[in-house]
Design a protein around this motif. Structure first.
Motif, PDB file in Angstrom:
ATOM      1  N   ASP A 142       0.808  -1.223   0.000  1.00 56.60           N
ATOM      2  CA  ASP A 142       0.000   0.000   0.000  1.00 56.60           C
ATOM      3  C   ASP A 142       0.843   1.275   0.000  1.00 56.60           C
ATOM      4  OD1 ASP A 142      -2.253  -1.528  -0.008  1.00 56.60           O
ATOM      5  OD2 ASP A 142      -2.602  -1.401   2.158  1.00 56.60           O
ATOM      6  N   ASP A 143       2.087   1.198   0.483  1.00 53.19           N
ATOM      7  CA  ASP A 143       2.913   2.408   0.564  1.00 53.19           C
ATOM      8  C   ASP A 143       3.827   2.596  -0.643  1.00 53.19           C
ATOM      9  OD1 ASP A 143       4.417   0.199   1.154  1.00 53.19           O
ATOM     10  OD2 ASP A 143       5.539   1.129   2.799  1.00 53.19           O
ATOM     11  N   VAL A 144       3.691   1.751  -1.654  1.00 53.29           N
ATOM     12  CA  VAL A 144       4.513   1.870  -2.866  1.00 53.29           C
ATOM     13  C   VAL A 144       3.806   2.774  -3.873  1.00 53.29           C
ATOM     14  CG1 VAL A 144       5.478   0.630  -4.844  1.00 53.29           C
ATOM     15  CG2 VAL A 144       5.625  -0.361  -2.554  1.00 53.29           C
ATOM     16  N   MET A 145       4.540   3.762  -4.400  1.00 57.41           N
ATOM     17  CA  MET A 145       4.005   4.689  -5.394  1.00 57.41           C
ATOM     18  C   MET A 145       4.688   4.427  -6.743  1.00 57.41           C
ATOM     19  SD  MET A 145       1.839   6.286  -3.651  1.00 57.41           S
ATOM     20  CE  MET A 145       1.481   6.010  -1.919  1.00 57.41           C
ATOM     21  N   ILE A 146       3.889   4.244  -7.775  1.00 56.55           N
ATOM     22  CA  ILE A 146       4.414   3.922  -9.105  1.00 56.55           C
ATOM     23  C   ILE A 146       4.018   5.038 -10.072  1.00 56.55           C
ATOM     24  CG2 ILE A 146       4.425   2.247 -10.985  1.00 56.55           C
ATOM     25  CD1 ILE A 146       3.521   0.133  -8.929  1.00 56.55           C
ATOM     26  N   TYR A 147       5.022   5.648 -10.699  1.00 55.41           N
ATOM     27  CA  TYR A 147       4.796   6.727 -11.663  1.00 55.41           C
ATOM     28  C   TYR A 147       5.127   6.200 -13.061  1.00 55.41           C
ATOM     29  CZ  TYR A 147       4.868   9.509  -7.396  1.00 55.41           C
ATOM     30  OH  TYR A 147       4.614  10.002  -6.145  1.00 55.41           O
ATOM     31  N   VAL A 148       4.184   6.328 -13.977  1.00 53.97           N
ATOM     32  CA  VAL A 148       4.317   5.730 -15.314  1.00 53.97           C
ATOM     33  C   VAL A 148       4.368   6.824 -16.378  1.00 53.97           C
ATOM     34  CG1 VAL A 148       3.309   4.138 -16.987  1.00 53.97           C
ATOM     35  CG2 VAL A 148       3.030   3.705 -14.535  1.00 53.97           C
ATOM     36  N   ILE A 149       5.441   6.796 -17.182  1.00 56.12           N
ATOM     37  CA  ILE A 149       5.568   7.680 -18.338  1.00 56.12           C
ATOM     38  C   ILE A 149       5.738   6.763 -19.545  1.00 56.12           C
ATOM     39  CG2 ILE A 149       6.827   9.602 -19.379  1.00 56.12           C
ATOM     40  CD1 ILE A 149       7.919  10.207 -16.548  1.00 56.12           C
ATOM     41  N   ASP A 150       4.658   6.516 -20.267  1.00 56.91           N
ATOM     42  CA  ASP A 150       4.647   5.485 -21.294  1.00 56.91           C
ATOM     43  C   ASP A 150       3.937   6.004 -22.542  1.00 56.91           C
ATOM     44  OD1 ASP A 150       4.775   3.139 -22.704  1.00 56.91           O
ATOM     45  OD2 ASP A 150       3.696   1.915 -21.244  1.00 56.91           O
TER      46      ASP A 150
END
Length: 567
Positions: A91-99
């Motif tokens: 729950d504390d993992v943040m994923i940022y996607v630039i695709d």
């Protein structure tokens, strides 16, 4: 969730964190990586850089690093797959996607936390996203309540019309939902370059420079050169880049400290769409370019004769055409673009020039953005690595990053020489395929198969090379047909099979027809349906959904199902 303010909601949130950056191994992804590295360097952000080739790599690297990192950036990977399902992050993992890949997975788009998308959508792309209420609806809780009511009421009435009506509505809604999702996911295509998105982020933070702009230019050029976007999309991106170039040039003119001879200088110009002609002979470049090689049909004697006629029409002696561009007469070099364009129309060459950018450092020769794309692509698909075994897995990725570091990099020159080798392999194999009639019409698509043990089989095992070869082959096949058959064949896509590095399996690649200017590809969806219908043992682990692997024993029934589905 779509981020509207990437400066506030992305960069400022990770600036004091340790960040894991996972990068897809394509030119646009590497250019985006170089820009992000420069931004991190400005603010002393600690990060770890990991290359990923496919979804399996993504899961493996995520699992091995998730304990140390709570902020992760995915460059040109992850946007089109359900990250919450495949990665199962805490729950504390943040994923940022630039695709740049499309369509974006709807779970990623509508997820309110953990997955954050940094995209640049045009109006057409935004309209394709289905409404939330059409995809997600809280029918489960309604049914639980209604089922309870039904159990209670059945004791009294044995029939509850309201409950049956709700179930009927739910069934209709689910059928409509399937149709909407099918329409949304029917085609795979590419949006704005990841490198361009990150460059605009740097610009908004006033941290951009001429080198970052060069990486953004290469990223956009790679999309066009590798047939990921159409000419219209490319031109719109180029115009944006031209505006940034004008701004930066004015800024450098006002700053006397930036006049060093070693500084990079970028020019916007019309350039010849001929592969590596500044680093090769004109004759070799014309033979091995997609546009000119297929138009002249250089795999035939008549085609080579027409090529010689074209050179004679330009008035350039054959001895000059066959020597290195750098050693041609100065007058011929300076007027080459005009000479080629004046003779092109007579010989049926279309779009021989295109909008492009060149860079120069000091007194070195000009380097076109397309030259860099050829170089980096060839490094990424290099099968003859001399690195030690412990370094070999990521050696191509490291070499490609080094090649992008500066335009005078020795790795970039090595890549140019590798690109020539690969272009020769493409030309030779295309000629063989056409001569022996190896491209067959299977009704709704064209089909060909690369046999195990064929020349250059190690190159054909590389997905990037196989896709490039497929485009050359499709264009060449069209040119080999008569006019009556060519019009119909322009609407046919191509499926190509090649031995996979995995023993006992075949790599299958599908590319859109020449008539599809937008470069939308329907094979990703079609491959899934063919696999499900025949229960074929397939693996859909590439980020490009139009590339899969299938067990050799199942290949025939898989292709038969594909014919039925697309008919």
């Amino acid at each position: 969730m779509l981020i509207t303010d990437p400066v506030k909601d992305f960069f400022q949130k990770i600036i004091e964190e340790r960040v894991l950056v996972m990068v897809a191994q394509d030119v646009d992804g590497l250019c985006a990586c170089k820009i992000l590295q420069s931004l991190f360097k400005c603010d002393h952000v600690q990060y770890t850089l990991v290359p990923v080739e496919d979804k399996q790599d993504l899961v493996t690297e995520f699992d091995s690093h998730k304990e140390q990192y709570k902020h992760m950036v995915l460059l040109n990977c992850g946007g089109s797959i359900d990250l919450l399902e495949i990665l199962e992050p805490d729950d504390d993992v943040m994923i940022y996607v630039i695709d740049s890949r499309r369509p974006i997975d709807l779970v990623n788009f509508y997820c309110e936390r953990q997955v954050y998308l940094i995209l640049k959508q045009n109006q057409e792309e935004a309209q394709l996203i289905p409404d939330y209420d059409h995809i997600y609806r809280n029918y489960d809780s309604d049914n639980e309540d209604s089922d309870t009511e039904y159990e209670q009421s059945s004791k009294r009435h044995k029939f509850d019309q309201e409950t049956l009506e709700k179930k009927r509505e739910k069934r209709i809604w689910e059928e409509k939902r399937k149709e909407i999702i099918f329409d949304y996911e029917e085609y795979s295509y590419y949006g704005t370059s990841a490198a361009l998105i990150l460059y605009e982020l740097a610009w908004k933070m006033s941290k951009d420079d001429i080198t970052m702009l060069w990486w953004a230019i290469i990223g956009v050029t790679s999309q066009y050169q590798n047939k990921k976007i159409g000419r219209e999309k490319y031109i719109s991106s180029v115009l944006e880049l031209q505006g940034h170039l004008s701004r930066l040039n004015h800024r450098e003119e006002d700053n006397e400290n930036t006049t060093s001879i070693d500084s990079i200088k970028i020019n916007f110009e019309h350039d010849l769409d001929i592969a590596l002609y500044r680093h090769w002979s004109l004759f070799e470049s014309l033979c091995h370019s997609l546009n000119t090689g297929t138009t002249f049909k250089v795999w035939t004697n008549l085609g080579m004769k027409r090529l010689h006629q074209f050179l004679a029409e330009m008035g350039i002696p054959l001895t000059q055409c066959k020597q290195s561009f750098a050693f041609m007469e100065t007058k011929t070099r300076d007027n080459l673009q005009t000479l080629v364009q004046e003779s092109a129309e007579k010989f049926g060459l279309r779009n021989i020039k295109f909008h492009s950018f060149t860079a120069q450092c000091g007194f070195n020769h000009k380097l076109c953005a397309s030259d860099v794309v050829f170089s980096v692509d060839s490094i990424l698909t290099n099968t003859e690595s001399s690195k030690p075994e412990s370094y070999e897995d990521n050696s191509n990725f490291v070499d490609a990053l080094e090649g992008l570091s500066r335009i005078t990099s020795p790795k970039l020159e090595e890549g140019l020489q590798l690109a020539k080798v690969q272009l020769r392999a493409i030309k030779n194999n295309v000629g063989s395929f056409i001569d022996i009639g190896q491209v067959l019409s299977y009704g709704p698509f064209l089909y060909t198969n690369i046999k195990e043990g064929s020349p250059d089989c190690t190159l054909f095992a590389q997905p990037l090379f196989l896709v490039t070869f497929s485009h050359f082959l499709l264009h060449s096949y069209m040119r080999s047909l008569g006019k009556s058959k060519r019009d119909r064949a322009r609407n046919l896509p191509l499926v190509i099979c090649s031995p996979s590095p995995q023993e006992g399996s075949t790599m299958v690649v599908g590319i859109p027809p020449l008539s599809e200017e937008s470069r939308k590809n329907l094979f990703g969806n079609a491959f899934h349906h063919a696999s499900e219908r025949t229960k074929s043992r397939t693996q859909h682990h590439f980020f490009n959904p139009a590339i899969i692997t299938v067990v050799n024993e199942d290949r025939s029934k898989f292709i038969d199902a594909l014919i039925t589905i697309m008919s």
